[in-house]
Write a protein that holds these residues in place. Structure first.
Motif, mmCIF file in Angstrom:
data_model
loop_
_atom_site.group_PDB
_atom_site.id
_atom_site.type_symbol
_atom_site.label_atom_id
_atom_site.label_comp_id
_atom_site.label_asym_id
_atom_site.label_seq_id
_atom_site.Cartn_x
_atom_site.Cartn_y
_atom_site.Cartn_z
ATOM 1 N N THR A 89 46.238 30.783 39.938
ATOM 2 C CA THR A 89 45.703 30.689 41.220
ATOM 3 C C THR A 89 46.454 30.890 42.751
ATOM 4 O O THR A 89 47.250 31.050 42.521
ATOM 5 N N PRO A 90 45.891 32.140 43.532
ATOM 6 C CA PRO A 90 44.530 32.443 43.874
ATOM 7 C C PRO A 90 44.496 33.170 42.393
ATOM 8 O O PRO A 90 45.023 34.143 41.819
ATOM 9 N N LYS A 91 42.675 33.527 42.471
ATOM 10 C CA LYS A 91 42.779 34.791 40.930
ATOM 11 C C LYS A 91 42.855 36.295 41.146
ATOM 12 O O LYS A 91 43.243 36.496 42.854
ATOM 13 N N TYR A 92 42.844 36.981 40.955
ATOM 14 C CA TYR A 92 43.634 38.235 40.914
ATOM 15 C C TYR A 92 42.365 39.816 39.928
ATOM 16 O O TYR A 92 41.844 38.532 38.766
ATOM 17 N N SER A 93 42.935 40.562 39.911
ATOM 18 C CA SER A 93 42.044 41.421 39.468
ATOM 19 C C SER A 93 43.173 42.741 39.267
ATOM 20 O O SER A 93 44.050 43.620 40.155
ATOM 21 N N ILE A 94 42.979 43.484 37.887
ATOM 22 C CA ILE A 94 43.802 44.346 38.102
ATOM 23 C C ILE A 94 42.611 45.805 37.505
ATOM 24 O O ILE A 94 41.717 46.002 37.149
ATOM 25 N N ARG A 95 43.135 47.060 38.044
ATOM 26 C CA ARG A 95 42.941 48.230 37.565
ATOM 27 C C ARG A 95 43.869 48.891 36.841
ATOM 28 O O ARG A 95 45.046 49.303 37.470
ATOM 29 N N MET A 96 43.283 49.905 36.392
ATOM 30 C CA MET A 96 43.862 51.496 36.244
ATOM 31 C C MET A 96 43.095 52.550 36.236
ATOM 32 O O MET A 96 42.028 52.735 36.158
ATOM 33 N N THR A 110 48.490 51.859 37.741
ATOM 34 C CA THR A 110 48.180 50.366 37.931
ATOM 35 C C THR A 110 48.691 49.368 39.200
ATOM 36 O O THR A 110 49.531 50.218 39.605
ATOM 37 N N GLU A 111 46.776 49.256 39.837
ATOM 38 C CA GLU A 111 46.715 47.654 40.571
ATOM 39 C C GLU A 111 46.098 46.292 40.670
ATOM 40 O O GLU A 111 46.013 46.737 39.571
ATOM 41 N N LYS A 112 46.440 45.946 41.726
ATOM 42 C CA LYS A 112 46.638 44.647 41.269
ATOM 43 C C LYS A 112 45.945 44.027 43.295
ATOM 44 O O LYS A 112 46.625 44.288 43.834
ATOM 45 N N GLN A 113 45.048 43.360 42.851
ATOM 46 C CA GLN A 113 44.132 42.687 43.356
ATOM 47 C C GLN A 113 44.026 41.392 43.581
ATOM 48 O O GLN A 113 43.469 40.572 42.926
ATOM 49 N N VAL A 114 44.717 40.350 44.653
ATOM 50 C CA VAL A 114 44.926 39.080 45.316
ATOM 51 C C VAL A 114 43.281 38.602 45.830
ATOM 52 O O VAL A 114 43.483 39.612 46.686
ATOM 53 N N GLU A 115 42.806 37.721 45.199
ATOM 54 C CA GLU A 115 41.720 36.932 46.143
ATOM 55 C C GLU A 115 41.803 37.743 47.684
ATOM 56 O O GLU A 115 42.394 36.794 48.565
ATOM 57 N N GLY A 116 40.646 38.869 47.962
ATOM 58 C CA GLY A 116 40.464 38.385 49.510
ATOM 59 C C GLY A 116 41.995 38.614 50.115
ATOM 60 O O GLY A 116 42.207 39.913 51.571
ATOM 61 N N ARG A 117 42.712 40.198 49.535
ATOM 62 C CA ARG A 117 43.406 40.915 49.689
ATOM 63 C C ARG A 117 43.252 42.382 48.999
ATOM 64 O O ARG A 117 42.516 42.602 48.569
ATOM 65 N N ASP A 118 44.431 42.752 49.892
ATOM 66 C CA ASP A 118 43.818 44.813 49.607
ATOM 67 C C ASP A 118 43.870 45.189 48.339
ATOM 68 O O ASP A 118 45.430 44.002 47.535
#
Length: 219
Positions: A89-96, A110-118
């Motif tokens: 935690t916090p949760k995050y997302s990965i996109r490619m 590849t990019e990563k986004q933590v909840e509430g951030r860019d």
């Protein structure tokens, strides 16, 4: 990096997200060490293009559990540096996303986004040439290829290869005895040239019980 290219997002369907993250963790670790895809494959004791395939998001190959310990030995790191914590935690997302460059090569971002951030860039990568030599910092003292070749020949003469050794052990022993940073590529090349021709001794290669290539003078 390729700021002028237009990347398009893709969906990864060939492997679970945890395997994608593990692949990315290993990718970052190998780049920190300045190891190419081929060099890491060599140190793992696998076929030449094993890492290239594992880093292809459209390939089904993943790093199996036994490789976690191998990576810990190669990178001198903890399990947490390799295997992601899916409950963090916090949760995050990965996109490619991907793009094809002017030479027809596919590049992945590849990019990563933590909840509430860019979104933040993790890395960009693609297929690497087998003989690629990733650059070291200018201050790094590098061992020359001929030094590595001579070291291998000396070890053959001294009986080192009378017992089979895997690539990582050979690389570590070479690194410990020579002054400077040793490229795994140079060790791989030196072993390959010892094929019994042009007056050189012959080293053989086979898989051991752990499925890793070993090198030695087998009777």
């Amino acid at each position: 990096m390729h700021p002028d290219l237009e990347f398009r997002e893709i969906q990864i369907t060939t492997m679970p997200l945890i395997e994608v993250e593990k692949m990315l963790n290993v990718l970052l670790l190998r780049k920190q060490k300045r190891y190419s895809q081929f060099e890491l494959s060599f140190l793992m004791g696998q076929r030449d293009y094993y890492v290239r395939d594992a880093e292809n998001p459209k390939h089904t190959l993943v790093y199996t559990i036994p490789f976690t310990n191998v990576f810990r030995q190669i990178f001198n790191c903890d399990v947490q540096d390799i295997v992601p914590d899916i409950n963090s935690t916090p949760k995050y997302s990965i996109r490619m996303s991907e793009v094809t460059d002017e030479n027809g090569n596919i590049i992945y971002r590849t990019e990563k986004q933590v909840e509430g951030r860019d979104w933040e860039l993790i890395d960009e990568f693609g297929t690497e040439a087998k003989d690629l030599q990733l650059e070291f910092p200018e201050s790094t003292v590098l061992v020359q290829e001929q030094e590595v070749h001579d070291w291998i020949l000396q070890k053959i003469e001294a009986g080192y290869f009378d017992i089979a050794n895997n690539a990582l052990q050979i690389f570590n022993d070479c690194s410990a005895e020579l002054i400077g940073a040793v490229r795994p590529l140079f060790v791989a090349n030196a072993l390959k040239t010892c094929n019994g021709t042009k007056g050189l001794p012959k080293l053989n290669k086979k898989k051991d019980g752990n499925g890793r290539f070993v090198f030695g003078i087998f009777l």
